[in-house]
Design an enzyme around this catalytic site. Structure first.
Site, mmCIF file in Angstrom:
data_model
loop_
_atom_site.group_PDB
_atom_site.id
_atom_site.type_symbol
_atom_site.label_atom_id
_atom_site.label_comp_id
_atom_site.label_asym_id
_atom_site.label_seq_id
_atom_site.Cartn_x
_atom_site.Cartn_y
_atom_site.Cartn_z
ATOM 1 N N SER A 152 -42.133 21.164 41.800
ATOM 2 C CA SER A 152 -42.356 21.701 43.148
ATOM 3 C C SER A 152 -42.249 20.546 44.136
ATOM 4 O O SER A 152 -42.414 19.377 43.748
ATOM 5 C CB SER A 152 -43.776 22.279 43.215
ATOM 6 O OG SER A 152 -44.174 22.460 44.561
ATOM 7 N N TYR A 165 -53.024 22.473 41.439
ATOM 8 C CA TYR A 165 -51.571 22.704 41.453
ATOM 9 C C TYR A 165 -50.836 21.401 41.769
ATOM 10 O O TYR A 165 -49.886 21.028 41.076
ATOM 11 C CB TYR A 165 -51.239 23.783 42.490
ATOM 12 C CG TYR A 165 -49.784 24.199 42.515
ATOM 13 C CD1 TYR A 165 -49.270 25.105 41.579
ATOM 14 C CD2 TYR A 165 -48.897 23.679 43.467
ATOM 15 C CE1 TYR A 165 -47.936 25.487 41.603
ATOM 16 C CE2 TYR A 165 -47.560 24.055 43.495
ATOM 17 C CZ TYR A 165 -47.084 24.967 42.565
ATOM 18 O OH TYR A 165 -45.757 25.342 42.592
HETATM 19 P P1 NAD Z 1 -43.516 33.820 39.652
HETATM 20 O O1 NAD Z 1 -44.954 34.122 39.807
HETATM 21 O O2 NAD Z 1 -42.516 34.895 39.895
HETATM 22 O O3 NAD Z 1 -43.210 33.205 38.220
HETATM 23 C C1 NAD Z 1 -44.138 32.571 37.400
HETATM 24 C C2 NAD Z 1 -43.914 33.072 35.996
HETATM 25 O O4 NAD Z 1 -44.781 32.367 35.107
HETATM 26 C C3 NAD Z 1 -44.238 34.563 35.865
HETATM 27 O O5 NAD Z 1 -43.188 35.200 35.166
HETATM 28 C C4 NAD Z 1 -45.525 34.579 35.038
HETATM 29 O O6 NAD Z 1 -45.642 35.713 34.217
HETATM 30 C C5 NAD Z 1 -45.318 33.312 34.197
HETATM 31 N N1 NAD Z 1 -46.574 32.818 33.630
HETATM 32 C C6 NAD Z 1 -47.739 32.558 34.292
HETATM 33 N N2 NAD Z 1 -48.674 32.146 33.423
HETATM 34 C C7 NAD Z 1 -48.089 32.139 32.189
HETATM 35 C C8 NAD Z 1 -48.540 31.807 30.895
HETATM 36 N N3 NAD Z 1 -49.808 31.408 30.677
HETATM 37 N N4 NAD Z 1 -47.661 31.914 29.857
HETATM 38 C C9 NAD Z 1 -46.389 32.325 30.064
HETATM 39 N N5 NAD Z 1 -45.917 32.652 31.277
HETATM 40 C C10 NAD Z 1 -46.759 32.557 32.329
HETATM 41 O O7 NAD Z 1 -43.236 32.604 40.647
HETATM 42 P P2 NAD Z 1 -41.990 31.606 40.764
HETATM 43 O O8 NAD Z 1 -41.964 31.188 42.170
HETATM 44 O O9 NAD Z 1 -40.760 32.159 40.139
HETATM 45 O O10 NAD Z 1 -42.531 30.358 39.914
HETATM 46 C C11 NAD Z 1 -41.792 29.738 38.885
HETATM 47 C C12 NAD Z 1 -42.070 28.242 38.907
HETATM 48 O O11 NAD Z 1 -41.569 27.696 40.134
HETATM 49 C C13 NAD Z 1 -43.560 27.877 38.849
HETATM 50 O O12 NAD Z 1 -43.740 26.787 37.980
HETATM 51 C C14 NAD Z 1 -43.879 27.464 40.292
HETATM 52 O O13 NAD Z 1 -44.919 26.539 40.374
HETATM 53 C C15 NAD Z 1 -42.538 26.855 40.698
HETATM 54 N N6 NAD Z 1 -42.356 26.791 42.155
HETATM 55 C C16 NAD Z 1 -42.211 27.909 42.904
HETATM 56 C C17 NAD Z 1 -42.054 27.783 44.282
HETATM 57 C C18 NAD Z 1 -41.896 28.970 45.189
HETATM 58 O O14 NAD Z 1 -41.936 28.792 46.434
HETATM 59 N N7 NAD Z 1 -41.706 30.170 44.678
HETATM 60 C C19 NAD Z 1 -42.042 26.517 44.892
HETATM 61 C C20 NAD Z 1 -42.197 25.405 44.075
HETATM 62 C C21 NAD Z 1 -42.350 25.549 42.708
#
Ligand code: NAD
Length: 269
Positions: A152, A165
């Site tokens: 991130s 986080y």
């Molecule tokens: P999201 O909530 O759609 O995806 C997160 C996924 O992780 C979900 O499918 C959830 O079921 C899964 N998950 C959570 N806990 C789990 C566990 N214990 N075991 C297995 N799976 C688990 O959100 P996203 O934005 O697609 O996030 C994906 C990654 O991107 C994350 O690591 C997040 O920190 C990172 N990220 C997202 C953003 C953003 O703005 N969306 C920005 C920076 C980083």
């Protein structure tokens, strides 16, 4: 992209957002995909359907294989079983995408140790254990491979109210570098992608409200949030042989968010 066809990739948290987009993109590039889900097999099947549809849109009977695989990445035995199942069923494991992630908002002085551990347990410890099991297989089989950590912008930007986080992503950046150095001479590359504000379910607090979304986007130099597909394109590049000489790097995909946006207009002269 070069070198992806026929490879097997495991994507954690692949039932929504960035993980789902990466699974679909890698299938499109000809990878066999293992779609990790924690609790909802229907969502994993949805990812599978979309991925196969995309992968096969112009090839009759394309050879891409897919496998929904249950596992909570905060649970060590789930991870061991998940990686073993992928190797037994799909024959190998070449690419790990450490994508599963969670966050929660709380003032740091009120943050309980359980909540702190829960975030670190998924985002950092879980990512490490998935990497460990994948590397174990690659080393035993004397295979090359790739690990991509979905970090991130908060790998480097401090995020008040989200201290666990921020720590998890900061730690992930160091894990990327450390594992990259440790395994560089065995043909295992380790890199990260660091999304900025991206339209996915984790951000539904602002993606479902146009006013709040405009407020978020007003802080982004390029003036808009990113898409999961833009994150997936970068992950596919780093996983491919186009990036064969890149290891230990985190690629920030953030519309300029990490460029000290307050300096976009001169204010200090
Ligand atoms: P999201 O909530 O759609 O995806 C997160 C996924 O992780 C979900 O499918 C959830 O079921 C899964 N998950 C959570 N806990 C789990 C566990 N214990 N075991 C297995 N799976 C688990 O959100 P996203 O934005 O697609 O996030 C994906 C990654 O991107 C994350 O690591 C997040 O920190 C990172 N990220 C997202 C953003 C953003 O703005 N969306 C920005 C920076 C980083």
């Amino acid at each position: 992209m070069k070198g992806l066809k026929g490879k097997t990739a495991l994507i954690t948290g692949a039932t929504s957002g960035i993980g789902q987009a990466i699974a679909i993109r890698l299938a499109q590039e000809g990878c066999n995909i293992a779609i990790n889900y924690r609790g909802n097999p229907e969502r994993a099947e949805e990812t599978e359907e979309k991925a196969i549809q995309k992968a096969c849109s112009d090839i009759e009977g394309c050879g891409v294989r897919s496998l929904p695989v249950q596992g909570d990445v905060s649970n060590e035995s789930d991870i061991i079983n998940m990686v073993n199942t992928v190797i037994e069923t799909l024959g190998s494991l070449d690419i790990l995408i450490n994508n599963a992630g969670i966050q929660s908002e709380k003032a740091s002085h009120e943050l309980g140790s359980d909540e702190f551990d829960r975030i670190i347990g998924v985002n950092l410890r879980g990512a490490f254990l998935c990497a460990r099991e994948t590397i174990k297989h690659l080393v035993e089989q004397k295979r090359s491979g790739v690990i991509i950590n979905v970090s991130s912008v908060h790998e480097i930007i401090p995020r008040p109210l989200y201290v666990s986080y921020s720590i998890s992503k900061g730690g992930m950046g160091n894990m990327t570098k450390t594992l990259a150095l440790e395994y560089a001479n065995r043909g295992i590359r380790v890199n990260g992608i660091a999304p900025g504000a991206t339209i996915t379910p984790i951000n539904e607090a602002w993606t479902e409200d146009p006013e709040k979304q405009a407020e978020v986007e007003s802080h982004i130099p390029m003036g808009r949030a990113g898409t999961s597909e833009e994150m997936a394109a970068a992950a596919a590049f780093l996983a491919s042989d186009e990036a064969a000489y890149i290891t230990g790097q985190t690629l920030f995909i953030d519309g300029g968010l990490t460029l000290y946006a307050d300096f976009q207009e001169p204010w200090s002269a």
